[in-house]
Design a protein around this motif. Structure first.
Motif, PDB file in Angstrom:
ATOM      1  N   GLN A 127       0.849  -1.202   0.000  1.00 46.12           N
ATOM      2  CA  GLN A 127       0.000   0.000   0.000  1.00 46.12           C
ATOM      3  C   GLN A 127       0.878   1.244   0.000  1.00 46.12           C
ATOM      4  N   GLY A 128       1.992   1.184   0.729  1.00 42.18           N
ATOM      5  CA  GLY A 128       2.892   2.328   0.778  1.00 42.18           C
ATOM      6  C   GLY A 128       3.538   2.628  -0.564  1.00 42.18           C
ATOM      7  N   SER A 129       4.032   1.579  -1.242  1.00 37.54           N
ATOM      8  CA  SER A 129       4.680   1.821  -2.542  1.00 37.54           C
ATOM      9  C   SER A 129       3.659   2.305  -3.564  1.00 37.54           C
ATOM     10  N   GLU A 130       2.447   1.766  -3.497  1.00 35.33           N
ATOM     11  CA  GLU A 130       1.409   2.216  -4.433  1.00 35.33           C
ATOM     12  C   GLU A 130       0.944   3.637  -4.123  1.00 35.33           C
ATOM     13  N   ALA A 131       1.099   4.067  -2.862  1.00 36.19           N
ATOM     14  CA  ALA A 131       0.753   5.441  -2.490  1.00 36.19           C
ATOM     15  C   ALA A 131       1.878   6.412  -2.866  1.00 36.19           C
ATOM     16  N   GLY A 132       2.979   5.874  -3.380  1.00 38.37           N
ATOM     17  CA  GLY A 132       4.085   6.724  -3.802  1.00 38.37           C
ATOM     18  C   GLY A 132       5.076   7.043  -2.701  1.00 38.37           C
ATOM     19  N   GLU A 133       4.986   6.324  -1.551  1.00 39.90           N
ATOM     20  CA  GLU A 133       5.955   6.553  -0.479  1.00 39.90           C
ATOM     21  C   GLU A 133       7.344   6.172  -0.975  1.00 39.90           C
ATOM     22  N   MET A 134       8.279   7.076  -0.799  1.00 41.89           N
ATOM     23  CA  MET A 134       9.639   6.842  -1.266  1.00 41.89           C
ATOM     24  C   MET A 134      10.463   6.180  -0.160  1.00 41.89           C
ATOM     25  N   PRO A 135      11.442   5.367  -0.536  1.00 40.45           N
ATOM     26  CA  PRO A 135      12.275   4.722   0.486  1.00 40.45           C
ATOM     27  C   PRO A 135      13.112   5.750   1.242  1.00 40.45           C
ATOM     28  N   THR A 136      13.432   5.410   2.469  1.00 45.64           N
ATOM     29  CA  THR A 136      14.269   6.285   3.288  1.00 45.64           C
ATOM     30  C   THR A 136      15.735   6.172   2.851  1.00 45.64           C
ATOM     31  N   ILE A 150      26.080 -12.430  -9.074  1.00 48.12           N
ATOM     32  CA  ILE A 150      24.684 -12.860  -9.138  1.00 48.12           C
ATOM     33  C   ILE A 150      23.826 -11.884  -9.943  1.00 48.12           C
ATOM     34  N   MET A 151      23.954 -10.598  -9.641  1.00 48.92           N
ATOM     35  CA  MET A 151      23.031  -9.597 -10.180  1.00 48.92           C
ATOM     36  C   MET A 151      23.375  -9.211 -11.609  1.00 48.92           C
ATOM     37  N   LEU A 152      22.390  -9.313 -12.509  1.00 47.43           N
ATOM     38  CA  LEU A 152      22.553  -8.900 -13.897  1.00 47.43           C
ATOM     39  C   LEU A 152      21.866  -7.564 -14.160  1.00 47.43           C
ATOM     40  N   ASP A 153      20.779  -7.301 -13.423  1.00 44.90           N
ATOM     41  CA  ASP A 153      20.002  -6.082 -13.630  1.00 44.90           C
ATOM     42  C   ASP A 153      19.058  -5.919 -12.447  1.00 44.90           C
ATOM     43  N   GLY A 154      18.516  -4.751 -12.312  1.00 43.77           N
ATOM     44  CA  GLY A 154      17.535  -4.509 -11.270  1.00 43.77           C
ATOM     45  C   GLY A 154      17.121  -3.059 -11.260  1.00 43.77           C
ATOM     46  N   ALA A 155      15.902  -2.799 -10.769  1.00 44.98           N
ATOM     47  CA  ALA A 155      15.392  -1.431 -10.705  1.00 44.98           C
ATOM     48  C   ALA A 155      14.122  -1.400  -9.877  1.00 44.98           C
ATOM     49  N   GLY A 156      13.812  -0.229  -9.389  1.00 48.00           N
ATOM     50  CA  GLY A 156      12.531  -0.004  -8.739  1.00 48.00           C
ATOM     51  C   GLY A 156      11.548   0.530  -9.764  1.00 48.00           C
ATOM     52  N   LEU A 157      10.272   0.287  -9.528  1.00 46.09           N
ATOM     53  CA  LEU A 157       9.239   0.730 -10.457  1.00 46.09           C
ATOM     54  C   LEU A 157       8.330   1.749  -9.777  1.00 46.09           C
ATOM     55  N   THR A 158       7.848   2.686 -10.565  1.00 47.14           N
ATOM     56  CA  THR A 158       6.929   3.693 -10.031  1.00 47.14           C
ATOM     57  C   THR A 158       5.587   3.046  -9.692  1.00 47.14           C
ATOM     58  N   PRO A 159       4.754   3.734  -8.889  1.00 42.82           N
ATOM     59  CA  PRO A 159       3.427   3.182  -8.572  1.00 42.82           C
ATOM     60  C   PRO A 159       2.607   2.947  -9.840  1.00 42.82           C
ATOM     61  N   SER A 160       1.661   2.012  -9.749  1.00 41.58           N
ATOM     62  CA  SER A 160       0.860   1.664 -10.925  1.00 41.58           C
ATOM     63  C   SER A 160       0.027   2.852 -11.426  1.00 41.58           C
ATOM     64  N   SER A 161      -0.161   3.881 -10.597  1.00 43.21           N
ATOM     65  CA  SER A 161      -0.909   5.068 -11.046  1.00 43.21           C
ATOM     66  C   SER A 161      -0.183   5.775 -12.188  1.00 43.21           C
TER      67      SER A 161
END
Length: 138
Positions: free
Chosen positions: A11-20, A39-50
């Protein structure tokens, strides 16, 4: 094997709460460990579905649906692509991950299909095309 590791939305990520800053720092440290381990090849955070859309397929019709989308627990807030030796190795790494959300959260691990998973449907011509296309991505 290659896996996609998906951080489920909350609910927080969908509300647009940004990480600390503390969470960004912990994630940066974790990502560094993943990269150092190869291990890691790629990665990213995604904006809220709105801020996103869906394209629904129905036969030859395509319909664009604007977000936000219901069922927050089914949405993805971020991802990694990892190369691991087994699903268990991916699970072990996920257990080391800082909780990516302020509230309870889930991380889903899904292996990529391998060529042999497609059987005879993946003809030699299609395998050649796939190899040719992959070589262009590098």
């Amino acid at each position: 094997m290659k896996v996609m590791v998906m951080v489920k939305a909350s609910q927080g990520s969908e509300a647009g709460e940004m990480p600390t800053t503390e969470l960004l720092s912990a994630m940066g440290k974790f990502n560094e460990e993943l990269i150092n381990a190869g291990i890691m090849l790629d990665g990213a955070g995604l904006t809220p579905s709105s801020r996103g859309v869906r394209v629904r397929f129905s036969g030859s019709n395509r319909t664009v649906i604007d977000g936000p989308f219901a069922e927050t627990k089914e949405l993805i807030a971020g991802y990694w692509v990892w190369k691991v030796s087994s699903l268990q190795e991916a699970i072990d790494w996920v257990k080391k991950c800082p909780n990516p959300m302020k509230e309870n959260s889930d991380i889903e691990i899904r292996p990529y299909f391998e060529a042999e998973d497609f059987g005879e449907a993946l003809t030699p011509e299609l395998q050649e095309q796939e190899a040719r296309l992959k070589s262009r991505l590098k």
